[in-house]
Design an enzyme around this catalytic site. Sequence first.
Site, PDB file in Angstrom:
ATOM      1  N   LYS A   1     -66.207  -5.898 -39.419  1.00 53.75           N
ATOM      2  CA  LYS A   1     -65.385  -5.460 -38.293  1.00 53.75           C
ATOM      3  C   LYS A   1     -65.191  -6.647 -37.364  1.00 53.75           C
ATOM      4  CE  LYS A   1     -65.024  -1.825 -34.785  1.00 53.75           C
ATOM      5  NZ  LYS A   1     -65.612  -0.562 -34.278  1.00 53.75           N
TER       6      LYS A   1
ATOM      7  N   ASP B   1     -68.189   9.557 -29.553  1.00 53.02           N
ATOM      8  CA  ASP B   1     -66.883   9.658 -30.211  1.00 53.02           C
ATOM      9  C   ASP B   1     -67.046  10.188 -31.634  1.00 53.02           C
ATOM     10  OD1 ASP B   1     -64.136   9.542 -30.361  1.00 53.02           O
ATOM     11  OD2 ASP B   1     -64.069   7.433 -30.947  1.00 53.02           O
TER      12      ASP B   1
ATOM     13  N   GLY C   1     -58.444  -1.187 -42.124  1.00 54.64           N
ATOM     14  CA  GLY C   1     -57.858  -0.525 -40.969  1.00 54.64           C
ATOM     15  C   GLY C   1     -57.755  -1.461 -39.787  1.00 54.64           C
TER      16      GLY C   1
ATOM     17  N   THR D   1     -56.690  -1.088 -31.669  1.00 55.68           N
ATOM     18  CA  THR D   1     -56.205  -1.826 -30.508  1.00 55.68           C
ATOM     19  C   THR D   1     -56.957  -3.130 -30.310  1.00 55.68           C
ATOM     20  OG1 THR D   1     -55.685   0.289 -29.459  1.00 55.68           O
ATOM     21  CG2 THR D   1     -55.729  -1.660 -28.041  1.00 55.68           C
TER      22      THR D   1
END
Length: 750
Positions: free
Chosen positions: A39, A133, A17, A20
Amino acid sequence: MNDEWRLPGFTEIEQLGTGTFGRVVLARQENTGHVVAIKYLFSRFAAEPAYLDAFRQEALALHRVVSPHVVKLYEFFETPQGAAIVMEAINGVSLRSVLQADGALEPEAALAVLKGSLLGLAAAHSVNVVHRDYKPGNVLVADTGESKLVDFGTAVLAGERGPSVGTPAYMAPEQWSGGQATPATDVYAATCVFFQCVAGHRPYQADDTEVLRTLHEHAPIPFGEVPQPVHEIVALGMAKDPSKRPVDALMFVAELERVARAGYGEDWERKGWSRLAKATGLLVAVTPLALLGAGTAAAPGVAAAGTGAVAASTGGIAAGLKVAIGVVAATAAVVGSVVVFSDASTPPPSPPTSQQAVALKVAMKTRTGTVPGTNLPYRGDFPEVTGSPDQIWLKRVNDALTAPIDEWNRKTGPGAAKLEPERGPYALLTKAEVRSQNERYLSVRYTHDLENKPHPTWSYGRATVTIDLKEGRALTPAELFAPGAFSDDGLGKLAERIWPDQEQCGPVNAPFPYRPLKAADLTDDRKVWLAFTPAAVEITASLTDLGFSTACGVQDYTLPYDKVADLLNPDLVAGVTGGKPLKGTAPAQGFIDVPVGALTLHLPPDWSVRAQGLEKVLVAPGCPDPKKYFNCKYVLVTDNTKESAEQPTYRPGGFYRRSAGGRACNAAGRKDLRQEGDAARTTSATAPVGGATATYEEWTVQCVPRGQSGGAGEISVTQRIWFLAEKQIVVMDEWRTPGVDELLRSATVG
């Protein structure tokens, strides 16, 4: 993305994935074959301090939160070319994918997913981290029959304020306005996701963000759109007022399990995962890890940053964070400074000669200048920390260490500038003393003064700062104390130990009566300060500001840790003392084991135990007749999985009743009154019980005549409640019984 920096020593298998600010890839470590998720922060942001600091904070948050329900951090790399977080690769799918495929889940399946991810949130809340989140895309449903929480990119410490961040569909009312982030904020988001799982759509839907904000802040809670057995869960977790929600995820888990058992039976969780397996089976079968036959990846072995580079771990995962800072050899693929955070099961090997470890250094400095808005000079001493390549970390620490100088100047400067000039020249002074310093904590005491002060005997304010060097921040006054102890009652106990004869300033019969300390004395217009040495805690009190004569001034007191350890943060005490045993804290011999469900209490010989229906009564020492314990100090312990008509279960989030006929107000000396009046929660925290973490609450309950329900009474009792949600064990104390905290810390949880 071909120009993006890649971590040497790893081969990318597939991109999972992008966002931004970065991308996530599946990769194989070349020298071990282990499969991990990496990541990356996009290289274009590597030179931006704000983005880099946020990325680093995400890695630190992942390190702090250790739970089988949170994706594991393996390593964090930071170089001038880029930054990368190496994580556990999970063979599973996101809850978002499941909902896209099926639309909705059966209630038992939704409850099972919610419970697992709530336990992940509970682990975060136990170390003061708020996720901010929680959404379907950040919950992974693994093929192992568990759910895991991911992506701590917006996580903050509880109580912090900040901009409105998160995913609008799940943001709590207080989050929209940039209010304090609390565990209750995560509870709201988790409930919104649960609603979506069972209803097939989000609780509030709008294309316009401002409309969505209005709905979250003011619209009725749509609990009627979910099955009746879970109405209570939705109404409780989505309360507009955060104080009306469960205080954290652990308490919410307790409510969830109670509702799930009542609505769907004792085996609700097994049925839930069975039904979820049908929904996820085909999706999991085509994940990259499943196609590779890798399953859930093991921890990486030696993470190499190129030939001759940093070797930061030797395989496995450990609880402690290892930090290696050094310079990579010229032949390495990465050139320049490298910072590696690594969880390793064994200590890293000795670094190569090209890697030179950098240690933190503390040196006393002096700052001089003129108080803003005046012509008054000042001179302040402060300890300066150097040695870290992280300039943002250093600034945060050193700003905290110079803050007492700024506060003294701001508070005193304008008034001092107006003093009679003939007595001058005046200058504001601040002296600093390091009271303890090791690799974890730095505790500093400051003494303020005025040069050429009007009266030579006058003493002025003090200040203290205790820095957690692992986290790179100053501890708040509340964090200096044990869970539940930063309260008026806890500070009252501290005052009793500082002034056992109640002579705060002169004899007891002096014009100034004894005044117990309060929590506000350490927060609002500070009057009391604590500093920590390897042997004792140093307490400074401005008796004048506490309401005594100006002649009482500022006084210093020293208490050995064994006198106050029960009131102080146990991690802090262990850190400043080096973990050495405290005098007088060894357990008594000949203790009695008292099992209650999964909890075993090791009762000292001077205590006694009685049965009271489904409760165990632990009677404290000094009771004349333990068989008639009602006027003695005692503690109630109960297994909440058991109930009877006379003793219904304890309901988390409320005071302890567990008696169909109401409890007598024995602790207030009024057997004729019942604990059936108004009740108010005054403290919410967590506390250690054995090796587990319990929710801790304090409730004030009004005592009223038999038959009255609600209202104020002429007297009240205060309940202290510890609740182990996963084990369904409740402990309640109404007497402020001495030794209870230590008794619970030394217990065993099976």
